[in-house]
Design a protein around this motif. Structure first.
Motif, PDB file in Angstrom:
ATOM      1  N   LYS A  89      30.938  28.950  56.715  1.00 28.99           N
ATOM      2  CA  LYS A  89      31.636  28.515  55.504  1.00 28.99           C
ATOM      3  C   LYS A  89      30.811  28.839  54.261  1.00 28.99           C
ATOM      4  O   LYS A  89      31.348  29.355  53.273  1.00 28.99           O
ATOM      5  N   ARG A  90      29.497  28.591  54.310  1.00 32.28           N
ATOM      6  CA  ARG A  90      28.633  28.912  53.156  1.00 32.28           C
ATOM      7  C   ARG A  90      28.537  30.427  52.944  1.00 32.28           C
ATOM      8  O   ARG A  90      28.570  30.905  51.813  1.00 32.28           O
ATOM      9  N   GLY A  91      28.433  31.170  54.018  1.00 26.53           N
ATOM     10  CA  GLY A  91      28.388  32.626  53.908  1.00 26.53           C
ATOM     11  C   GLY A  91      29.681  33.198  53.357  1.00 26.53           C
ATOM     12  O   GLY A  91      29.667  34.113  52.531  1.00 26.53           O
ATOM     13  N   ALA A  92      30.813  32.643  53.810  1.00 29.03           N
ATOM     14  CA  ALA A  92      32.111  33.095  53.303  1.00 29.03           C
ATOM     15  C   ALA A  92      32.223  32.805  51.812  1.00 29.03           C
ATOM     16  O   ALA A  92      32.758  33.620  51.058  1.00 29.03           O
ATOM     17  N   ALA A  93      31.692  31.664  51.373  1.00 26.33           N
ATOM     18  CA  ALA A  93      31.703  31.337  49.936  1.00 26.33           C
ATOM     19  C   ALA A  93      30.865  32.348  49.162  1.00 26.33           C
ATOM     20  O   ALA A  93      31.254  32.778  48.067  1.00 26.33           O
ATOM     21  N   MET A  94      29.725  32.748  49.734  1.00 22.04           N
ATOM     22  CA  MET A  94      28.888  33.747  49.061  1.00 22.04           C
ATOM     23  C   MET A  94      29.633  35.071  48.925  1.00 22.04           C
ATOM     24  O   MET A  94      29.585  35.709  47.872  1.00 22.04           O
ATOM     25  N   VAL A  95      30.314  35.488  49.974  1.00 23.31           N
ATOM     26  CA  VAL A  95      31.092  36.732  49.924  1.00 23.31           C
ATOM     27  C   VAL A  95      32.209  36.597  48.897  1.00 23.31           C
ATOM     28  O   VAL A  95      32.443  37.508  48.088  1.00 23.31           O
ATOM     29  N   HIS A  96      32.892  35.456  48.908  1.00 24.30           N
ATOM     30  CA  HIS A  96      34.009  35.202  47.992  1.00 24.30           C
ATOM     31  C   HIS A  96      33.558  35.300  46.532  1.00 24.30           C
ATOM     32  O   HIS A  96      34.154  36.022  45.735  1.00 24.30           O
ATOM     33  N   TYR A  97      32.486  34.598  46.186  1.00 29.86           N
ATOM     34  CA  TYR A  97      32.033  34.582  44.796  1.00 29.86           C
ATOM     35  C   TYR A  97      31.364  35.890  44.376  1.00 29.86           C
ATOM     36  O   TYR A  97      31.508  36.322  43.235  1.00 29.86           O
ATOM     37  N   THR A  98      30.666  36.539  45.298  1.00 25.86           N
ATOM     38  CA  THR A  98      30.061  37.835  44.980  1.00 25.86           C
ATOM     39  C   THR A  98      31.139  38.885  44.723  1.00 25.86           C
ATOM     40  O   THR A  98      31.049  39.664  43.760  1.00 25.86           O
ATOM     41  N   THR A  99      32.163  38.891  45.562  1.00 27.07           N
ATOM     42  CA  THR A  99      33.269  39.829  45.378  1.00 27.07           C
ATOM     43  C   THR A  99      33.999  39.553  44.067  1.00 27.07           C
ATOM     44  O   THR A  99      34.355  40.478  43.334  1.00 27.07           O
ATOM     45  N   ALA A 100      34.204  38.271  43.769  1.00 24.38           N
ATOM     46  CA  ALA A 100      34.888  37.900  42.524  1.00 24.38           C
ATOM     47  C   ALA A 100      34.076  38.330  41.303  1.00 24.38           C
ATOM     48  O   ALA A 100      34.636  38.839  40.324  1.00 24.38           O
ATOM     49  N   ALA A 101      32.765  38.131  41.338  1.00 21.69           N
ATOM     50  CA  ALA A 101      31.916  38.545  40.216  1.00 21.69           C
ATOM     51  C   ALA A 101      31.951  40.062  40.050  1.00 21.69           C
ATOM     52  O   ALA A 101      32.050  40.572  38.929  1.00 21.69           O
ATOM     53  N   ALA A 102      31.892  40.795  41.173  1.00 20.19           N
ATOM     54  CA  ALA A 102      31.952  42.259  41.108  1.00 20.19           C
ATOM     55  C   ALA A 102      33.299  42.716  40.562  1.00 20.19           C
ATOM     56  O   ALA A 102      33.370  43.646  39.744  1.00 20.19           O
ATOM     57  N   ALA A 103      34.379  42.070  40.984  1.00 15.83           N
ATOM     58  CA  ALA A 103      35.705  42.417  40.464  1.00 15.83           C
ATOM     59  C   ALA A 103      35.792  42.105  38.974  1.00 15.83           C
ATOM     60  O   ALA A 103      36.395  42.858  38.212  1.00 15.83           O
ATOM     61  N   GLY A 104      35.179  41.014  38.553  1.00 19.29           N
ATOM     62  CA  GLY A 104      35.148  40.681  37.131  1.00 19.29           C
ATOM     63  C   GLY A 104      34.402  41.729  36.318  1.00 19.29           C
ATOM     64  O   GLY A 104      34.826  42.095  35.218  1.00 19.29           O
ATOM     65  N   ILE A 105      33.296  42.219  36.856  1.00 21.46           N
ATOM     66  CA  ILE A 105      32.551  43.285  36.180  1.00 21.46           C
ATOM     67  C   ILE A 105      33.430  44.533  36.060  1.00 21.46           C
ATOM     68  O   ILE A 105      33.477  45.168  35.007  1.00 21.46           O
ATOM     69  N   LEU A 106      34.137  44.852  37.140  1.00 28.03           N
ATOM     70  CA  LEU A 106      35.059  45.991  37.095  1.00 28.03           C
ATOM     71  C   LEU A 106      36.111  45.782  36.010  1.00 28.03           C
ATOM     72  O   LEU A 106      36.419  46.702  35.255  1.00 28.03           O
ATOM     73  N   TYR A 107      36.637  44.578  35.911  1.00 29.48           N
ATOM     74  CA  TYR A 107      37.631  44.273  34.873  1.00 29.48           C
ATOM     75  C   TYR A 107      37.026  44.498  33.490  1.00 29.48           C
ATOM     76  O   TYR A 107      37.660  45.088  32.615  1.00 29.48           O
ATOM     77  N   GLY A 108      35.800  44.040  33.293  1.00 29.92           N
ATOM     78  CA  GLY A 108      35.129  44.239  32.012  1.00 29.92           C
ATOM     79  C   GLY A 108      34.930  45.713  31.693  1.00 29.92           C
ATOM     80  O   GLY A 108      35.079  46.137  30.545  1.00 29.92           O
ATOM     81  N   ILE A 109      34.597  46.501  32.696  1.00 29.23           N
ATOM     82  CA  ILE A 109      34.417  47.938  32.484  1.00 29.23           C
ATOM     83  C   ILE A 109      35.751  48.587  32.102  1.00 29.23           C
ATOM     84  O   ILE A 109      35.805  49.437  31.210  1.00 29.23           O
ATOM     85  N   LEU A 110      36.814  48.172  32.753  1.00 28.74           N
ATOM     86  CA  LEU A 110      38.128  48.755  32.474  1.00 28.74           C
ATOM     87  C   LEU A 110      38.688  48.338  31.120  1.00 28.74           C
ATOM     88  O   LEU A 110      39.465  49.079  30.518  1.00 28.74           O
ATOM     89  N   ARG A 111      38.321  47.165  30.643  1.00 28.62           N
ATOM     90  CA  ARG A 111      38.840  46.653  29.358  1.00 28.62           C
ATOM     91  C   ARG A 111      37.941  47.121  28.214  1.00 28.62           C
ATOM     92  O   ARG A 111      37.126  46.376  27.709  1.00 28.62           O
TER      93      ARG A 111
END
Length: 178
Positions: A89-111
């Motif tokens: 559960k803790r590892g899945a949370a790490m994957v979830h938040y890391t992926t979300a942060a990376a996707a957010g960075i991608l959004y920032g690059i695209l905007r």
């Protein structure tokens, strides 16, 4: 002097929009991605409270949980580790938040420009993340099988990602407002 729009005298239409520096966009996208992940979590807590589902509640929707937990279990198995349910559960949370942060960075690059995109940009981004991730890349990598999920579960995963995208967009706009 930073201005969102440069205007000519007597002309109410914007002539040009000043681009936000890349580092600023990436930083804003990183934190906006984390905010989007929290919004996904809130959506799932609300859904669980409303539906009063039986059985232990998953921290995310079924498709999201299966993806993140399988990634963690696969990585642990490659290192010869066997994870407890709490560690998974803790590892899945790490994957979830890391992926979300990376996707957010991608959004920032695209905007590139602050006010150029419509208000639908976030919903489109969230839908694209679900389509590319959950429906194309994760099945291609053998992490998820589309057949393992009902149409309702897949629609729920899409709704999670739309909420993610809208939240990312709103947080990003607040952070980059002139």
């Amino acid at each position: 002097m930073r201005q969102a729009n440069l205007r000519r005298r007597g002309n109410s239409k914007p002539e040009a929009t000043i681009a936000i520096p890349l580092a600023t966009r990436m930083k804003a996208g990183f934190s906006a991605g984390l905010i989007g992940a929290l919004a996904m979590d809130d959506y799932n807590r609300l859904k669980i409270a409303i539906t009063r589902s039986s059985g232990p509640p998953l921290p995310y929707g079924k498709q999201e949980w299966e993806a993140t937990s399988r990634i963690v279990k696969s990585a642990a198995a490659r290192m010869g580790w066997k994870l407890s349910p709490g560690q998974t559960k803790r590892g899945a949370a790490m994957v979830h938040y890391t992926t979300a942060a990376a996707a957010g960075i991608l959004y920032g690059i695209l905007r590139r420009r602050p006010r150029k995109a419509s208000r639908w940009a976030g919903a489109c981004f969230g839908t694209a993340m679900w389509l590319l991730g959950n429906e194309l890349l994760l099945p291609a990598a053998g992490i998820l099988e589309r057949e393992d999920f009902t149409p309702a579960e897949r629609a729920d995963a899409m709704a999670e990602h739309v909420i993610f995208g809208v939240s990312v967009d709103k947080a990003y706009r607040k952070q980059t407002a002139a």
